[in-house]
Design a protein around this motif. Sequence first.
Motif, PDB file in Angstrom:
ATOM      1  N   ARG A  23       0.793  -1.229   0.000  1.00  0.00           N
ATOM      2  CA  ARG A  23       0.000   0.000   0.000  1.00  0.00           C
ATOM      3  C   ARG A  23       0.824   1.278   0.000  1.00  0.00           C
ATOM      4  O   ARG A  23       0.307   2.355  -0.335  1.00  0.00           O
ATOM      5  N   ALA A  24       2.098   1.223   0.398  1.00  0.00           N
ATOM      6  CA  ALA A  24       2.915   2.440   0.492  1.00  0.00           C
ATOM      7  C   ALA A  24       2.996   3.144  -0.855  1.00  0.00           C
ATOM      8  O   ALA A  24       3.101   2.508  -1.906  1.00  0.00           O
ATOM      9  N   ALA A  25       2.979   4.478  -0.809  1.00  0.00           N
ATOM     10  CA  ALA A  25       3.052   5.271  -2.036  1.00  0.00           C
ATOM     11  C   ALA A  25       4.473   5.362  -2.580  1.00  0.00           C
ATOM     12  O   ALA A  25       4.675   5.895  -3.673  1.00  0.00           O
ATOM     13  N   SER A  26       5.433   4.844  -1.862  1.00  0.00           N
ATOM     14  CA  SER A  26       6.835   4.933  -2.265  1.00  0.00           C
ATOM     15  C   SER A  26       7.043   4.369  -3.666  1.00  0.00           C
ATOM     16  O   SER A  26       6.594   3.259  -3.974  1.00  0.00           O
ATOM     17  N   GLY A  27       7.772   5.130  -4.494  1.00  0.00           N
ATOM     18  CA  GLY A  27       8.113   4.624  -5.817  1.00  0.00           C
ATOM     19  C   GLY A  27       9.264   3.643  -5.776  1.00  0.00           C
ATOM     20  O   GLY A  27       9.453   2.848  -6.702  1.00  0.00           O
ATOM     21  N   ASP A  28      10.044   3.701  -4.707  1.00  0.00           N
ATOM     22  CA  ASP A  28      11.199   2.817  -4.504  1.00  0.00           C
ATOM     23  C   ASP A  28      10.954   2.046  -3.215  1.00  0.00           C
ATOM     24  O   ASP A  28      11.130   2.568  -2.118  1.00  0.00           O
ATOM     25  N   LYS A  29      10.474   0.814  -3.337  1.00  0.00           N
ATOM     26  CA  LYS A  29      10.175   0.024  -2.138  1.00  0.00           C
ATOM     27  C   LYS A  29      10.546  -1.432  -2.383  1.00  0.00           C
ATOM     28  O   LYS A  29      10.262  -1.995  -3.436  1.00  0.00           O
ATOM     29  N   THR A  30      11.203  -2.018  -1.383  1.00  0.00           N
ATOM     30  CA  THR A  30      11.699  -3.395  -1.484  1.00  0.00           C
ATOM     31  C   THR A  30      11.314  -4.154  -0.227  1.00  0.00           C
ATOM     32  O   THR A  30      11.501  -3.656   0.893  1.00  0.00           O
ATOM     33  N   LEU A  31      10.793  -5.357  -0.404  1.00  0.00           N
ATOM     34  CA  LEU A  31      10.460  -6.239   0.716  1.00  0.00           C
ATOM     35  C   LEU A  31      11.288  -7.503   0.612  1.00  0.00           C
ATOM     36  O   LEU A  31      11.314  -8.157  -0.434  1.00  0.00           O
ATOM     37  N   LYS A  32      11.990  -7.841   1.712  1.00  0.00           N
ATOM     38  CA  LYS A  32      12.762  -9.080   1.778  1.00  0.00           C
ATOM     39  C   LYS A  32      12.331  -9.847   3.028  1.00  0.00           C
ATOM     40  O   LYS A  32      12.562  -9.386   4.150  1.00  0.00           O
ATOM     41  N   VAL A  33      11.686 -10.999   2.828  1.00  0.00           N
ATOM     42  CA  VAL A  33      11.289 -11.877   3.925  1.00  0.00           C
ATOM     43  C   VAL A  33      12.221 -13.079   3.910  1.00  0.00           C
ATOM     44  O   VAL A  33      12.343 -13.756   2.881  1.00  0.00           O
ATOM     45  N   TYR A  34      12.876 -13.338   5.035  1.00  0.00           N
ATOM     46  CA  TYR A  34      13.888 -14.393   5.113  1.00  0.00           C
ATOM     47  C   TYR A  34      13.281 -15.630   5.794  1.00  0.00           C
ATOM     48  O   TYR A  34      13.001 -15.616   6.996  1.00  0.00           O
ATOM     49  N   PRO A  35      13.064 -16.696   5.007  1.00  0.00           N
ATOM     50  CA  PRO A  35      12.391 -17.887   5.551  1.00  0.00           C
ATOM     51  C   PRO A  35      13.114 -18.455   6.767  1.00  0.00           C
ATOM     52  O   PRO A  35      14.348 -18.536   6.800  1.00  0.00           O
ATOM     53  N   GLY A  36      12.327 -18.827   7.763  1.00  0.00           N
ATOM     54  CA  GLY A  36      12.861 -19.501   8.946  1.00  0.00           C
ATOM     55  C   GLY A  36      13.472 -18.588   9.987  1.00  0.00           C
ATOM     56  O   GLY A  36      13.786 -19.045  11.093  1.00  0.00           O
ATOM     57  N   MET A  37      13.670 -17.315   9.678  1.00  0.00           N
ATOM     58  CA  MET A  37      14.309 -16.423  10.644  1.00  0.00           C
ATOM     59  C   MET A  37      13.295 -15.847  11.619  1.00  0.00           C
ATOM     60  O   MET A  37      12.122 -15.678  11.298  1.00  0.00           O
ATOM     61  N   TRP A  38      13.771 -15.521  12.827  1.00  0.00           N
ATOM     62  CA  TRP A  38      12.929 -15.030  13.902  1.00  0.00           C
ATOM     63  C   TRP A  38      12.912 -13.506  13.928  1.00  0.00           C
ATOM     64  O   TRP A  38      13.410 -12.851  13.014  1.00  0.00           O
ATOM     65  N   HIS A  39      12.339 -12.963  14.999  1.00  0.00           N
ATOM     66  CA  HIS A  39      12.153 -11.508  15.094  1.00  0.00           C
ATOM     67  C   HIS A  39      13.483 -10.759  15.114  1.00  0.00           C
ATOM     68  O   HIS A  39      13.671  -9.799  14.364  1.00  0.00           O
ATOM     69  N   VAL A  40      14.408 -11.175  15.975  1.00  0.00           N
ATOM     70  CA  VAL A  40      15.719 -10.531  16.045  1.00  0.00           C
ATOM     71  C   VAL A  40      16.649 -11.292  15.105  1.00  0.00           C
ATOM     72  O   VAL A  40      17.206 -12.333  15.469  1.00  0.00           O
ATOM     73  N   MET A  41      16.835 -10.768  13.913  1.00  0.00           N
ATOM     74  CA  MET A  41      17.632 -11.517  12.933  1.00  0.00           C
ATOM     75  C   MET A  41      19.116 -11.487  13.253  1.00  0.00           C
ATOM     76  O   MET A  41      19.880 -12.298  12.727  1.00  0.00           O
ATOM     77  N   LEU A  42      19.536 -10.603  14.147  1.00  0.00           N
ATOM     78  CA  LEU A  42      20.909 -10.645  14.646  1.00  0.00           C
ATOM     79  C   LEU A  42      21.129 -11.897  15.498  1.00  0.00           C
ATOM     80  O   LEU A  42      22.267 -12.301  15.735  1.00  0.00           O
ATOM     81  N   GLY A  43      20.055 -12.528  15.928  1.00  0.00           N
ATOM     82  CA  GLY A  43      20.130 -13.739  16.726  1.00  0.00           C
ATOM     83  C   GLY A  43      20.241 -15.014  15.913  1.00  0.00           C
ATOM     84  O   GLY A  43      20.216 -16.116  16.476  1.00  0.00           O
ATOM     85  N   GLU A  44      20.387 -14.896  14.607  1.00  0.00           N
ATOM     86  CA  GLU A  44      20.518 -16.067  13.737  1.00  0.00           C
ATOM     87  C   GLU A  44      21.990 -16.465  13.584  1.00  0.00           C
ATOM     88  O   GLU A  44      22.890 -15.830  14.136  1.00  0.00           O
ATOM     89  N   LYS A  45      22.251 -17.523  12.827  1.00  0.00           N
ATOM     90  CA  LYS A  45      23.619 -17.954  12.548  1.00  0.00           C
ATOM     91  C   LYS A  45      24.349 -16.874  11.761  1.00  0.00           C
ATOM     92  O   LYS A  45      23.744 -16.099  11.031  1.00  0.00           O
TER      93      LYS A  45
END
Length: 328
Positions: free
Chosen positions: A274-296
């Motif tokens: 829905r964002a009006a931004s002309g430059d917008k990127t979404l990256k969803v990382y499978p299997g990762m939790w809320h704090v992604m610094l807490g991953e391998k």
Amino acid sequence: MVHPIADANEQSPYGNLSPSEFYARHSLSHSSEFIINSRGLKLFTQTWTPRPPANIIGVVAVVHGFAAESSWLMELTAVHIATSGFATCAIDHQGHGLSEGLSAHIPDINPIVDDCASYFDSFRARYDSTLPAFLYAESLGGAIALLLTLRKGRKWNGLVLNGAMCGISSKFKPPWPLEHLLFIVALTVPTWHVVPTRGTLLDVSVKEEWKRRLVMNNPRWRLTKPRAATARELLRVCSELQGRFEEVDVPLLLVHGGDDRMCDVSCVEELHRRAASGDKTLKVYPGMWHVMLGEKQDDVDKVFGDVVGWLRTRALQAQNAGVGDGPK
């Protein structure tokens, strides 16, 4: 580029180094100071600057989340951003980290947004106004950063949201009917830690065990339930933002763990749609939790490599285009 969490151990984010040795290793200048906000509260602030300063290609303001702070884990990401060429700053929200205020109590988000706006503007004013400026935010910080970009006045050249709190997952919310009684509880006992959740913040957000121990070894870490008025305000903020997604008109990078049990990934997907931004990127990382610094480490380097790559690309594009946003 390897994220500095690789230097840490379960006792310290700096590993076996002193803070000064850690900053020197990353070719950074670090400073900290307390400022007084409009409500008379003393708030802790920090900056990290590349050495030499001639290497600076932009400015980044870092916004931490609920029950977090600008130090410890968040500082490692601030350092990662700074070593990528950005003058970087952060502030501890009231009641968080080294700032004054009742611990982890946010009955109204607007004063915190005011604090961030004031401090971030003062930090930006230290540098050439033509330098591009960005916001990097995590969790509740994502909601704060969105509210900052929705305000009139000084604009930002881009916004990076990591695990943004645009909606609280049903897997973490208080069970029915307590969520619906929250308004009454918040009016009668606003500061009590009375709100049950489905799991603790740490158990559902940080995957690697040694990193959980690192979080718990922070002398300011407090493992408590959300206060009633705070929980009510977080739900209200999510509802407000969801009604204003179309107003978001800034270059936007959204990174989110696919198995985030705290902040609902579907709400971030809706923001992206829905964002009006002309430059917008979404990256969803499978299997990762809320704090992604807490991953391998490999997964951490992937996520934050995407973050700094996005920031550097847009900073250089803005500089080449001569796009700046001077003081207003």
